[in-house]
Design an enzyme around this catalytic site. Sequence first.
Site, mmCIF file in Angstrom:
data_model
loop_
_atom_site.group_PDB
_atom_site.id
_atom_site.type_symbol
_atom_site.label_atom_id
_atom_site.label_comp_id
_atom_site.label_asym_id
_atom_site.label_seq_id
_atom_site.Cartn_x
_atom_site.Cartn_y
_atom_site.Cartn_z
ATOM 1 N N ASN A 209 10.845 1.294 9.182
ATOM 2 C CA ASN A 209 12.252 1.639 9.390
ATOM 3 C C ASN A 209 12.367 2.488 10.643
ATOM 4 O O ASN A 209 11.359 2.777 11.297
ATOM 5 C CB ASN A 209 12.835 2.344 8.152
ATOM 6 C CG ASN A 209 12.091 3.624 7.851
ATOM 7 O OD1 ASN A 209 12.116 4.562 8.633
ATOM 8 N ND2 ASN A 209 11.397 3.657 6.721
ATOM 9 N N ALA A 273 10.873 12.359 4.692
ATOM 10 C CA ALA A 273 10.381 11.044 5.127
ATOM 11 C C ALA A 273 11.323 9.943 4.665
ATOM 12 O O ALA A 273 11.959 10.051 3.619
ATOM 13 C CB ALA A 273 8.986 10.802 4.551
ATOM 14 N N PRO A 305 6.200 4.004 -5.231
ATOM 15 C CA PRO A 305 6.449 5.215 -6.019
ATOM 16 C C PRO A 305 7.480 6.083 -5.309
ATOM 17 O O PRO A 305 7.536 6.105 -4.077
ATOM 18 C CB PRO A 305 5.082 5.913 -6.039
ATOM 19 C CG PRO A 305 4.350 5.362 -4.855
ATOM 20 C CD PRO A 305 4.857 3.965 -4.658
ATOM 21 N N ASP A 306 8.306 6.776 -6.077
ATOM 22 C CA ASP A 306 9.267 7.708 -5.480
ATOM 23 C C ASP A 306 8.593 9.077 -5.390
ATOM 24 O O ASP A 306 8.359 9.733 -6.410
ATOM 25 C CB ASP A 306 10.547 7.771 -6.321
ATOM 26 C CG ASP A 306 11.652 8.516 -5.581
ATOM 27 O OD1 ASP A 306 11.388 9.633 -5.094
ATOM 28 O OD2 ASP A 306 12.760 7.980 -5.474
ATOM 29 N N ILE A 307 8.271 9.479 -4.166
ATOM 30 C CA ILE A 307 7.491 10.709 -3.954
ATOM 31 C C ILE A 307 8.306 11.937 -4.368
ATOM 32 O O ILE A 307 7.817 12.822 -5.076
ATOM 33 C CB ILE A 307 7.046 10.794 -2.470
ATOM 34 C CG1 ILE A 307 6.186 9.572 -2.146
ATOM 35 C CG2 ILE A 307 6.280 12.084 -2.204
ATOM 36 C CD1 ILE A 307 5.982 9.316 -0.664
ATOM 37 N N PHE A 324 16.279 14.328 0.975
ATOM 38 C CA PHE A 324 17.278 13.869 1.931
ATOM 39 C C PHE A 324 17.948 12.619 1.363
ATOM 40 O O PHE A 324 17.357 11.918 0.544
ATOM 41 C CB PHE A 324 16.616 13.519 3.277
ATOM 42 C CG PHE A 324 16.569 14.689 4.219
ATOM 43 C CD1 PHE A 324 15.684 15.730 3.993
ATOM 44 C CD2 PHE A 324 17.408 14.749 5.326
ATOM 45 C CE1 PHE A 324 15.643 16.819 4.849
ATOM 46 C CE2 PHE A 324 17.381 15.833 6.190
ATOM 47 C CZ PHE A 324 16.493 16.867 5.955
ATOM 48 N N LYS A 342 16.721 12.250 -9.128
ATOM 49 C CA LYS A 342 15.394 12.630 -8.629
ATOM 50 C C LYS A 342 14.992 14.040 -9.064
ATOM 51 O O LYS A 342 13.951 14.540 -8.659
ATOM 52 C CB LYS A 342 15.360 12.502 -7.108
ATOM 53 C CG LYS A 342 15.725 11.093 -6.643
ATOM 54 C CD LYS A 342 15.216 10.796 -5.274
ATOM 55 C CE LYS A 342 15.635 9.393 -4.853
ATOM 56 N NZ LYS A 342 14.724 8.804 -3.902
HETATM 57 O O1 C5P Z 1 16.403 6.847 -2.702
HETATM 58 P P1 C5P Z 1 16.369 7.292 -1.287
HETATM 59 O O2 C5P Z 1 15.284 6.635 -0.477
HETATM 60 O O3 C5P Z 1 17.677 7.219 -0.571
HETATM 61 O O4 C5P Z 1 16.029 8.846 -1.387
HETATM 62 C C1 C5P Z 1 15.867 9.630 -0.284
HETATM 63 C C2 C5P Z 1 15.018 10.813 -0.603
HETATM 64 O O5 C5P Z 1 13.952 10.463 -1.454
HETATM 65 C C3 C5P Z 1 14.358 11.377 0.634
HETATM 66 O O6 C5P Z 1 14.169 12.754 0.432
HETATM 67 C C4 C5P Z 1 13.037 10.637 0.675
HETATM 68 O O7 C5P Z 1 12.065 11.377 1.399
HETATM 69 C C5 C5P Z 1 12.712 10.537 -0.790
HETATM 70 N N1 C5P Z 1 11.947 9.353 -1.164
HETATM 71 C C6 C5P Z 1 10.645 9.485 -1.578
HETATM 72 N N2 C5P Z 1 9.935 8.404 -1.987
HETATM 73 C C7 C5P Z 1 10.505 7.184 -2.016
HETATM 74 C C8 C5P Z 1 11.827 7.025 -1.605
HETATM 75 C C9 C5P Z 1 12.524 8.125 -1.171
HETATM 76 O O8 C5P Z 1 10.120 10.601 -1.536
HETATM 77 N N3 C5P Z 1 9.798 6.143 -2.398
#
Ligand code: C5P
Length: 406
Positions: A209, A273, A305-307, A324, A342
Amino acid sequence: MLHGKKILLIISGGIAAYKALELIRLFKKSGATVRCVLTNGGAQFVTPMSVAALSEEQVFTDLFSLKDESEMGHIRLSREADLVLVAPASANILAQMAHGLAEDLASTTLLATNSPVMVCPAMNPMMWNHAATQDNLKILEKRGIHIIAPDVGEMACGETGQGRLPEPENILMAITNFIQKDKPLSGYRALVTSGPTHEPIDPVRFIGNRSSGKQGHAIASALAAKGAAVTLISGPVNIPPPKGVETISVQTAQEMLAACENNLPADITVCAAAVSDWRVDGCAGQKIKKSANKTPPTFQLTENPDILKTISNHKNRPALVVGFAAETENLIDNAKSKLIKKSCDWIIANNVGDNEIFGADNNLVTLVTAHETTEWPQASKETIARDITDKIVKYMIHIKSQKKAA
Ligand code: C5P
């Protein structure tokens, strides 16, 4: 006390140069890295060998030619330093600094640095009191150079007056105070994610991206400037790693998560990120070729995975977790629902719909917490990073006082 700090020590001419050796020993003992530049004058009083032995680093002397390409690295040295210290600073080097002369390695380094500079003048009292020296000092002070005034006492030349280099222990104390001043986050660990992730399709292609990493890097830098020990986990970016920050480079979301978890516990986490939501299920081992019948390949995507969510729900959850939300529509509603989904404490929402945010130097953000939704004025990413950091400082101080009261 000075753990992890990088000091560039410039030793100029004068009998007090011998005290610089003790200073190097004290710096090392308090955990700092010391690199030394020895002027020709300084080398009359201490040898490069003793300076190298005590600092355990290569010593840079004026014997090297500045024209030599490889020596330009020494100018870069001054930029890496948390502090450039001139001790002892002769009347001559003060004059060179005041008038912008770049005649040798030391004066060139001082002209090239963007790090804070401190000088410890030491000289004969008549030289110290001379109008020329005093005028030079005023110029340096006006430019933000920090001056540790010499002590009064008997000089090596037999005269008495002001001009003695302060004892190394006192110089160390002054420097420690200087470095720790305005460091409300010292003692806190911060974890910051920044940049995009690259999810491989095959050995030469990836899903990525347009994140530049500018905002995340600026936040890491601003937190470090306030004294936090910062680990930055960065995806592939084209900007340099920030000063005073431990930077770990990763490619994929899975690598970013692993690096984050390896660096917990932390007190503060800012997930800036732009993590790819999906990756290709089963990356091809070889470059995918165009097929003879020209049917484009199709890819099965798997969710990454959602960090941010993982850290927010981690057994070692940091006291403050900031995420963010880069949105192209319904900015505030999306940010509010992300805050809940989250389980993070704050969301910094920014509208990326007009394509003017990615890679740009300015940003327009709205802070969304459980208690407030505040749009901040448009500002540079550095200013926004400092504003976020100031807010973090207040929050951490608040938490600390609550803990104390409990
Ligand atoms: O769901 P979205 O991508 O819009 O969420 C944005 C936030 O979640 C940002 O803080 C981004 O760094 C974090 N994020 C993450 N891991 C992911 C997707 C998003 O940490 N897989």
